[in-house]
Design a protein around this motif. Structure first.
Motif, PDB file in Angstrom:
ATOM      1  N   LEU A  18       0.825  -1.216   0.000  1.00  9.52           N
ATOM      2  CA  LEU A  18       0.000   0.000   0.000  1.00  9.52           C
ATOM      3  C   LEU A  18       0.860   1.267   0.000  1.00  9.52           C
ATOM      4  O   LEU A  18       0.501   2.275  -0.608  1.00  9.52           O
ATOM      5  CB  LEU A  18      -0.938   0.008   1.215  1.00  9.52           C
ATOM      6  N   HIS A  21       3.441   0.586  -3.572  1.00  6.22           N
ATOM      7  CA  HIS A  21       2.779   0.093  -4.792  1.00  6.22           C
ATOM      8  C   HIS A  21       3.577  -0.982  -5.525  1.00  6.22           C
ATOM      9  O   HIS A  21       3.294  -1.287  -6.692  1.00  6.22           O
ATOM     10  CB  HIS A  21       2.448   1.234  -5.759  1.00  6.22           C
ATOM     11  N   THR A  69       4.728  -4.944  -6.022  1.00  5.94           N
ATOM     12  CA  THR A  69       4.214  -6.296  -5.737  1.00  5.94           C
ATOM     13  C   THR A  69       5.185  -7.047  -4.830  1.00  5.94           C
ATOM     14  O   THR A  69       6.408  -6.962  -5.017  1.00  5.94           O
ATOM     15  CB  THR A  69       4.020  -7.081  -7.044  1.00  5.94           C
ATOM     16  N   GLU A  92      -8.770  -2.880   0.759  1.00  5.00           N
ATOM     17  CA  GLU A  92      -8.892  -2.025  -0.418  1.00  5.00           C
ATOM     18  C   GLU A  92      -7.533  -1.867  -1.085  1.00  5.00           C
ATOM     19  O   GLU A  92      -6.508  -1.761  -0.411  1.00  5.00           O
ATOM     20  CB  GLU A  92      -9.423  -0.636  -0.019  1.00  5.00           C
ATOM     21  N   HIS A  93      -7.543  -1.839  -2.413  1.00  2.99           N
ATOM     22  CA  HIS A  93      -6.351  -1.656  -3.251  1.00  2.99           C
ATOM     23  C   HIS A  93      -5.363  -2.827  -3.167  1.00  2.99           C
ATOM     24  O   HIS A  93      -4.228  -2.708  -3.613  1.00  2.99           O
ATOM     25  CB  HIS A  93      -5.608  -0.356  -2.903  1.00  2.99           C
ATOM     26  N   LYS A 126      -4.781  -6.988  -3.996  1.00  2.00           N
ATOM     27  CA  LYS A 126      -5.243  -8.213  -4.658  1.00  2.00           C
ATOM     28  C   LYS A 126      -4.194  -9.298  -4.420  1.00  2.00           C
ATOM     29  O   LYS A 126      -2.987  -9.018  -4.404  1.00  2.00           O
ATOM     30  CB  LYS A 126      -5.407  -7.953  -6.157  1.00  2.00           C
ATOM     31  N   TYR A 132      -0.770  -4.387  -5.713  1.00  2.00           N
ATOM     32  CA  TYR A 132      -1.523  -3.142  -5.538  1.00  2.00           C
ATOM     33  C   TYR A 132      -2.437  -2.944  -6.737  1.00  2.00           C
ATOM     34  O   TYR A 132      -2.037  -3.129  -7.893  1.00  2.00           O
ATOM     35  CB  TYR A 132      -0.572  -1.942  -5.431  1.00  2.00           C
ATOM     36  N   VAL A 133      -3.692  -2.575  -6.489  1.00  2.00           N
ATOM     37  CA  VAL A 133      -4.635  -2.260  -7.559  1.00  2.00           C
ATOM     38  C   VAL A 133      -5.272  -0.898  -7.283  1.00  2.00           C
ATOM     39  O   VAL A 133      -5.496  -0.537  -6.125  1.00  2.00           O
ATOM     40  CB  VAL A 133      -5.749  -3.333  -7.706  1.00  2.00           C
ATOM     41  N   GLU A 134      -5.502  -0.130  -8.346  1.00  2.00           N
ATOM     42  CA  GLU A 134      -6.129   1.189  -8.180  1.00  2.00           C
ATOM     43  C   GLU A 134      -7.565   1.043  -7.713  1.00  2.00           C
ATOM     44  O   GLU A 134      -8.247   0.137  -8.106  1.00  2.00           O
ATOM     45  CB  GLU A 134      -6.090   1.953  -9.509  1.00  2.00           C
TER      46      GLU A 134
END
Length: 199
Positions: free
Chosen positions: A151, A154, A156, A178-179, A181, A197-199
């Motif tokens: 987080l 960003h 992986t 949140e954010h 995966k 991290y996902v937007e």
């Protein structure tokens, strides 16, 4: 275990389905006796249920350990369609093995033995003296710490390879974040979880 006798296997299966109220896809059975006479023939099938599978799994574990010179007791509870079997002996560290490898191998062998016997894949999880629960807590803490890193920067994070039940802990621990995966990749003993991290 219940037995059903009829002229043919199909007839015996139909009788079992009618009495037990299950369809053929969920009927676990084996032919135990076949009589072929000049004027009369019959077939007997033994029908198994989950309780039979649980007892067989525990018996398999106890006999396997006894063959290695380890006397053990077992206890089984079913949670979320998983047979959770606790093993106890005076040589628990031997059963666990280095980094839990012996316990993991026994777990896989037990699943295979039960699957071969009952022609059905049951989810089975072995634990010794709370070893697995402690390990799950540790994995959950690592997953959270790594997720917080992801987080912040960003990037992986790829975790070390884990067994299926340990990977499930990571997925479940971070499922509501949140954010974040989680994805599993790799084959066999090299399969591992990535925290993304996902937007």
């Amino acid at each position: 275990m219940k037995t059903f006798t009829a002229k043919t296997v199909d007839d015996a299966v139909k009788a079992a389905m009618a009495e037990l109220g299950v369809d053929e896809a969920h009927l676990i059975f084996e032919v135990t006796e076949e009589k072929k006479g000049v004027f009369k023939k019959s077939v007997t099938i033994a029908v198994y249920d989950k309780e039979d599978a649980k007892e067989y799994a525990q018996e398999y574990i106890r006999k396997s350990l006894l063959a290695l010179g380890v006397s053990a007791s077992t206890e089984c509870v079913e949670e979320d369609d998983i047979f959770k079997i606790t093993i106890d002996s005076d040589r628990n560290p031997v059963i666990i093995g280095k980094s839990g490898k012996t316990l993991q191998a026994l777990n896989e062998l037990t699943k295979l033995a039960v699957s071969n016997k009952f022609r059905h894949r049951y989810r089975i999880l072995l634990d010794v003296g709370g070893y697995k629960e402690d390990k799950y807590d540790r994995i959950a803490r690592i997953a959270k710490r790594c997720a917080n890193q992801v987080l912040r920067n960003h990037f992986t994070v790829d975790l070390d390879p884990m067994s299926p039940d340990e990977r499930r802990v990571v997925h479940n621990t971070l499922s509501g974040w949140e954010h974040i995966k989680t994805e599993s990749s790799g084959e066999g003993a090299n399969r591992a979880v990535s925290i993304i991290y996902v937007e």
